[in-house]
Design an enzyme around this catalytic site. Structure first.
Site, mmCIF file in Angstrom:
data_model
loop_
_atom_site.group_PDB
_atom_site.id
_atom_site.type_symbol
_atom_site.label_atom_id
_atom_site.label_comp_id
_atom_site.label_asym_id
_atom_site.label_seq_id
_atom_site.Cartn_x
_atom_site.Cartn_y
_atom_site.Cartn_z
ATOM 1 N N PRO A 115 113.035 73.841 35.836
ATOM 2 C CA PRO A 115 113.831 75.744 35.409
ATOM 3 C C PRO A 115 113.833 75.310 33.985
ATOM 4 O O PRO A 115 114.010 74.584 33.797
ATOM 5 C CB PRO A 115 116.262 74.577 35.594
ATOM 6 C CG PRO A 115 115.088 73.535 37.050
ATOM 7 C CD PRO A 115 113.754 72.704 36.483
ATOM 8 N N GLY A 142 117.466 70.778 30.482
ATOM 9 C CA GLY A 142 117.357 69.774 29.976
ATOM 10 C C GLY A 142 116.336 69.068 30.542
ATOM 11 O O GLY A 142 116.336 67.523 30.468
ATOM 12 N N ASP A 166 110.992 63.469 24.134
ATOM 13 C CA ASP A 166 110.920 64.486 25.472
ATOM 14 C C ASP A 166 109.237 64.363 25.966
ATOM 15 O O ASP A 166 109.017 63.819 26.954
ATOM 16 C CB ASP A 166 111.430 65.763 25.418
ATOM 17 C CG ASP A 166 113.172 65.912 25.173
ATOM 18 O OD1 ASP A 166 113.647 65.398 26.104
ATOM 19 O OD2 ASP A 166 113.865 67.152 25.436
ATOM 20 N N ALA A 186 108.713 71.184 27.042
ATOM 21 C CA ALA A 186 107.187 69.963 26.874
ATOM 22 C C ALA A 186 106.097 69.531 27.931
ATOM 23 O O ALA A 186 104.890 69.810 27.204
ATOM 24 C CB ALA A 186 108.290 68.583 26.504
ATOM 25 N N SER A 200 111.636 71.396 30.067
ATOM 26 C CA SER A 200 110.060 72.437 30.820
ATOM 27 C C SER A 200 109.883 72.492 28.951
ATOM 28 O O SER A 200 107.854 72.705 29.780
ATOM 29 C CB SER A 200 110.297 73.695 31.480
ATOM 30 O OG SER A 200 111.322 74.349 30.053
HETATM 31 C C1 MEV Z 1 116.953 66.531 24.722
HETATM 32 O O1 MEV Z 1 116.493 66.213 25.667
HETATM 33 C C2 MEV Z 1 117.199 64.575 23.691
HETATM 34 C C3 MEV Z 1 118.318 65.658 22.944
HETATM 35 O O2 MEV Z 1 118.973 63.952 22.582
HETATM 36 C C4 MEV Z 1 117.310 65.940 21.586
HETATM 37 C C5 MEV Z 1 116.306 65.157 21.224
HETATM 38 O O3 MEV Z 1 116.322 63.916 21.652
HETATM 39 O O4 MEV Z 1 115.490 65.058 20.515
HETATM 40 C C6 MEV Z 1 119.544 66.613 23.209
#
Ligand code: MEV
Length: 319
Positions: free
Chosen positions: A99, A103, A157, A108, A106
């Site tokens: 999706p 979070g 990520d 990356a 997607s």
């Molecule tokens: C995003 O998946 C994770 C965050 O900590 C951002 C980051 O680590 O760059 C919110």
């Protein structure tokens, strides 16, 4: 159409430590292999150059004409430069079941799939024996693409997506795959609210600038939870993670990145028997993860759907 190269990359969840990880604290993240981005490379017409066709996004990009900050073109350009390759007449097609803006990484994963597919095609088309990009090289290239849109991402990520295994991550340090004493199950609920990480990371930055001591203290408390979670996972006591997830979620609420919909999903999951629940990733939308056992999995999934989740997937962390 003859396929000359293929690449794949999974989705991911942050288990513990999002946001604090941007400020040098550790985070735990794991791949989610039920969802993935997949790219294939085929020969294109002579002289057409390299094009990327993102089916799900309905976007076709000619790499030579695209703007420098186009992420699809940037992934391709950076890979060609890394491989020392002149622009070939290839067509890359990328599809993803991850999706978007939820979070689960997607963007990356799409970059990583394109990078791997181009490296694979280079292998089949040029007499370079056994060229393969290390997870480190893939991670570094994806990070360059992520920077175009996320400002200053921590790198967690791209790391977990490129390594395809659970990692303990501290910004600027080599990632450490972490031991999992006993596998555990998560329900991952998509709130359906698209929430670009760049926005929440920027808001946390501004809030931290206003009250640095308060935010540093919150990040320290999150770091302590990450360490406790790592020990519980290594010791094969995943039940202990439930309370730690609840505590991490409460701290993310204090940081200001939760929202009513995520809180409602967390409450519903706990009421249906989840051992704990927290938002995962940038927050303000995106995903909620809930720790479930064999008996609570179905009721928790049902409760999450009833509480408004657009979709729920279950995944096992560990072998
Ligand atoms: C995003 O998946 C994770 C965050 O900590 C951002 C980051 O680590 O760059 C919110």
């Amino acid at each position: 159409m003859m396929i000359i190269g293929k690449g794949r990359a999974p989705g991911k969840v942050i288990l513990f430590g999002e946001h604090a990880v941007v400020y040098g604290r550790p985070a735990l993240a794991a791949p989610v292999t039920q969802v993935a981005a997949e790219a294939v490379v085929a020969q294109g017409p002579r002289g057409a150059g390299l094009t990327v066709w993102a089916e799900d996004l309905g976007r076709q990009v000619a790499v030579r004409d695209a703007s420098p900050d186009d992420p699809l073109a940037a992934a391709a350009r950076l890979t060609l430069a890394h491989l020392g390759l002149a622009e070939p007449d290839w067509r890359v097609t990328v599809r993803s079941t991850i999706p978007i803006a939820s979070g689960m990484g997607s963007g990356a994963a799409v970059s990583a799939a394109i990078i791997r597919a181009l490296a694979d095609a280079t292998n089949t088309q040029y007499p370079i024996p056994h060229l393969s990009l290390s997870p480190d090289a893939v991670s570094a290239l994806v990070y360059e693409v992520e920077k175009l849109h996320h400002g200053a991402p921590s790198g967690v990520d791209n790391t977990v997506i490129a390594y395809e295994q659970p990692v303990y991550f501290v910004r600027g340090q080599p990632p450490q795959p972490f031991a999992i004493g006993r596998p555990f199950m998560l329900a991952i609920a998509d709130s359906g609210i698209a929430s670009p990480t760049r926005i929440t990371v920027g808001e946390v930055r501004r809030a931290w600038e206003q009250a640095p001591a308060r935010f540093e203290a919150l990040f320290d408390r999150i770091a302590a939870i990450v360490e406790a979670a790592r020990s519980a996972i290594a010791a094969g006591e995943p039940e202990d993670l439930g309370a730690l997830m609840d505590q991490n979620h409460a701290l993310l609420q204090e940081i200001g990145v939760s929202c009513a919909e995520l809180d409602a999903l967390a409450t519903a999951a706990r009421a249906a028997g989840a051992l704990g629940a927290k938002l995962s990733g940038g927050g303000r939308g995106g995903n909620l993860i809930a720790l479930v056992g064999p008996k609570t999995m179905d009721p928790v999934v049902t409760a999450l759907r009833k509480a408004g989740a657009l979709s729920v997937i279950t995944t096992q962390v560990g072998a």
